[in-house]
Enzyme design. Structure first.
Site, short mmCIF file in Angstrom:
data_model
loop_
_atom_site.label_atom_id
_atom_site.label_comp_id
_atom_site.label_asym_id
_atom_site.label_seq_id
_atom_site.Cartn_x
_atom_site.Cartn_y
_atom_site.Cartn_z
CB CYS A 1 -9.54 -6.24 -5.01
SG CYS A 1 -8.54 -4.74 -5.17
CB CYS B 1 -7.63 -2.92 1.85
SG CYS B 1 -7.00 -2.05 0.39
CB CYS C 1 -11.30 -4.63 1.57
SG CYS C 1 -12.42 -4.58 0.15
CB CYS D 1 -21.38 6.12 -5.15
SG CYS D 1 -21.85 7.72 -4.49
CB CYS E 1 -19.67 9.23 -7.10
SG CYS E 1 -18.16 9.03 -6.13
CB CYS F 1 -15.98 11.46 -2.83
SG CYS F 1 -16.67 10.43 -1.53
NE ARG G 1 -21.96 10.23 0.95
CZ ARG G 1 -21.07 10.52 0.00
NH1 ARG G 1 -20.04 9.73 -0.20
NH2 ARG G 1 -21.22 11.57 -0.76
N1 SAM Z 1 -10.98 -0.36 -4.86
C1 SAM Z 1 -11.23 1.01 -4.71
C2 SAM Z 1 -10.43 1.67 -3.61
O1 SAM Z 1 -9.97 0.99 -2.71
O2 SAM Z 1 -10.30 2.89 -3.66
C3 SAM Z 1 -12.70 1.34 -4.52
C4 SAM Z 1 -13.58 0.49 -3.66
S1 SAM Z 1 -13.16 0.41 -1.93
C5 SAM Z 1 -14.27 -0.89 -1.40
C6 SAM Z 1 -13.80 1.91 -1.27
C7 SAM Z 1 -13.68 2.16 0.21
O3 SAM Z 1 -14.60 1.35 0.93
C8 SAM Z 1 -12.37 1.87 0.89
O4 SAM Z 1 -11.43 2.87 0.68
C9 SAM Z 1 -12.77 1.83 2.35
O5 SAM Z 1 -12.70 3.12 2.92
C10 SAM Z 1 -14.23 1.38 2.30
N2 SAM Z 1 -14.40 0.04 2.89
C11 SAM Z 1 -14.11 -1.14 2.31
N3 SAM Z 1 -14.38 -2.16 3.14
C12 SAM Z 1 -14.86 -1.61 4.28
C13 SAM Z 1 -15.30 -2.16 5.52
N4 SAM Z 1 -15.29 -3.47 5.75
N5 SAM Z 1 -15.73 -1.31 6.47
C14 SAM Z 1 -15.73 0.02 6.25
N6 SAM Z 1 -15.31 0.59 5.09
C15 SAM Z 1 -14.88 -0.21 4.13
FE1 SF4 Z 2 -9.40 -3.57 -3.42
FE2 SF4 Z 2 -11.03 -3.47 -1.32
FE3 SF4 Z 2 -8.63 -2.35 -1.17
FE4 SF4 Z 2 -10.53 -1.24 -2.77
S1 SF4 Z 2 -10.58 -1.41 -0.53
S2 SF4 Z 2 -8.37 -1.59 -3.26
S3 SF4 Z 2 -11.60 -3.12 -3.43
S4 SF4 Z 2 -9.03 -4.55 -1.44
#
Ligand code: SAM
Ligand code: SF4
Ligand code: DTB
Length: 345
Positions: free
Chosen positions: A59, A63, A66, A103, A134, A194, A266
């Site tokens: 990606c 973040c 992530c 989801c 979702c 959500c 949730r």
């Molecule tokens: N890329 C899209 C986005 O960021 O909206 C969708 C997938 S993203 C993985 C969805 C959510 O997963 C993130 O907004 C975050 O809240 C959660 N998430 C991702 N990595 C995480 C982690 N290591 N621990 C807890 N929540 C996590």
């Molecule tokens: Fe990309 Fe992960 Fe951020 Fe979603 S949470 S935008 S998958 S880096």
């Protein structure tokens, strides 16, 4: 003496007010949350959502939490959008295990318009199995949100993740306002929302209160509110985030229940690490939905068998299922297919 319950919907949930809630003695906070919970829900009923990563890794966003960001070296191979048949096989397995909602997540900053053709096909197929759908695909413009709504999608997940003030410490490649704009587009397209966040990234209690204030101010409030406990993944900038006091997580769940009275709250990422006792406290504090299935997107989740045992021990039952005994007896396994190396990237 019975604590006073004074949470009229007309009062604005400011960060200050929510911080005061978070600071209550835990028995007071849970009691208030329970009263709100019982006004709107059966407290023994929990909604089950299963997750599937339909496009993993690589990606463009940074973040800090992530494992799927291309900015962090977590050893995760990037894949392509999963074939419809494989998604449907996973959805069928989730349904057989008792899930009511499926989801699907994609590690995209935003989808390309051509990706949405396949996504629409997936939505139609999963709905035809009798599951709620979702998607969480990153940012959407108005036309894309409308396209997903037209395809029959039920919910769109897009998290605010933390307070506006702390956000810049965690993500630099997009703004809080861009998240809010996508949420607006999703709502205006008629999709159910959500939206939640993550606890345990080193944010203060004030930041947690400010996140909840943002969620409570969405109008209408989100139908589902995932509260994630950070899963600390090696190679991410938050790998060494400080330990989160589990009771602080329970407090956030209770405060979410109070200021988002009609939302499904949730228990999301990090649930396995909370253990049975803390999860039970969260259910007492008004949580009434879980991510159900042995994996989240790319990391492990509480095992299906452990969840079934926990529900039986606590006398909880799944949404739409009359009693714990009525939940299907054997959990169907996740369907996996390894992608050939040539297709990765
Ligand atoms: N890329 C899209 C986005 O960021 O909206 C969708 C997938 S993203 C993985 C969805 C959510 O997963 C993130 O907004 C975050 O809240 C959660 N998430 C991702 N990595 C995480 C982690 N290591 N621990 C807890 N929540 C996590
Ligand atoms: Fe990309 Fe992960 Fe951020 Fe979603 S949470 S935008 S998958 S880096
Ligand atoms: C949400 O709030 N949490 C889910 C879902 N929405 C998409 C994702 C959790 C991801 C946890 C880390 C991983 O497995 O990637």
């Amino acid at each position: 003496m019975e604590p006073e319950l004074n949470h009229e919907m007309t009062q604005t949930w400011t960060p200050e007010r929510i911080e005061t809630l978070l600071a209550l003695p835990l028995p007071e906070l849970i009691w208030q949350a329970q009263q709100v919970h019982r006004q709107h829900f059966d407290p023994t009923e929990v909604q089950l959502s299963s997750l599937l990563s339909i496009k993993t890794g690589g990606c463009a966003e940074d973040c800090g939490y992530c494992p799927q960001s291309a900015h962090h070296d977590t050893g995760l191979a990037a894949g392509k959008l999963m074939d419809v048949d494989l998604v449907l096989a996973n959805a069928r397995a989730a349904k057989d295990a008792g899930a009511g909602r499926f989801c699907m997540g994609a590690a995209w900053r935003e989808p390309k318009d051509r990706d949405l053709d396949k996504v629409a096909e997936i939505v139609a197929g999963v709905k035809a199995l009798g599951l709620e759908t979702c998607m969480t695909l990153g940012m959407l413009d108005r036309a894309q949100a409308q396209r997903l709504a037209d395809a029959g999608l039920d919910f769109y997940n897009h998290n605010l993740d933390t307070s506006p003030e702390f956000y810049g410490e965690i993500i630099s490649t997009r703004t809080y306002q861009e998240r809010l704009d996508t949420l607006d587009a999703v709502r205006d397209a008629g999709l159910q929302v959500c939206c939640g966040g993550i606890v345990g990234m080193g944010e203060s209690r004030r930041d947690r209160a400010a996140l909840l204030a943002q969620l409570a101010a969405l109008s209408p409030q989100p139908e589902s509110v995932p509260i994630n406990a950070l899963v600390r993944v090696a190679g991410t900038p938050l790998e060494h985030a400080p330990d989160l006091d589990p009771f602080e997580f329970v407090r956030v769940v209770a405060a979410a229940r109070i200021c988002l009275p009609k939302s499904r709250v949730r228990l999301s990422a990090g649930r396995r690490e909370l253990g049975d006792g803390v999860q039970a406290l969260c259910f007492l504090a008004g949580a009434n939905s879980i991510f159900y299935g042995d994996t989240l997107l790319v990391t492990g989740n509480a095992e299906v068998d452990a969840d079934r045992a926990l529900f039986a021990r606590l006398g909880l039952h799944a949404d739409g299922v009359a009693s714990p005994e009525a939940v299907p007896a054997a959990a169907a396994p996740r369907v996996v297919a390894l992608q050939p190396a040539a297709e990765r990237g």
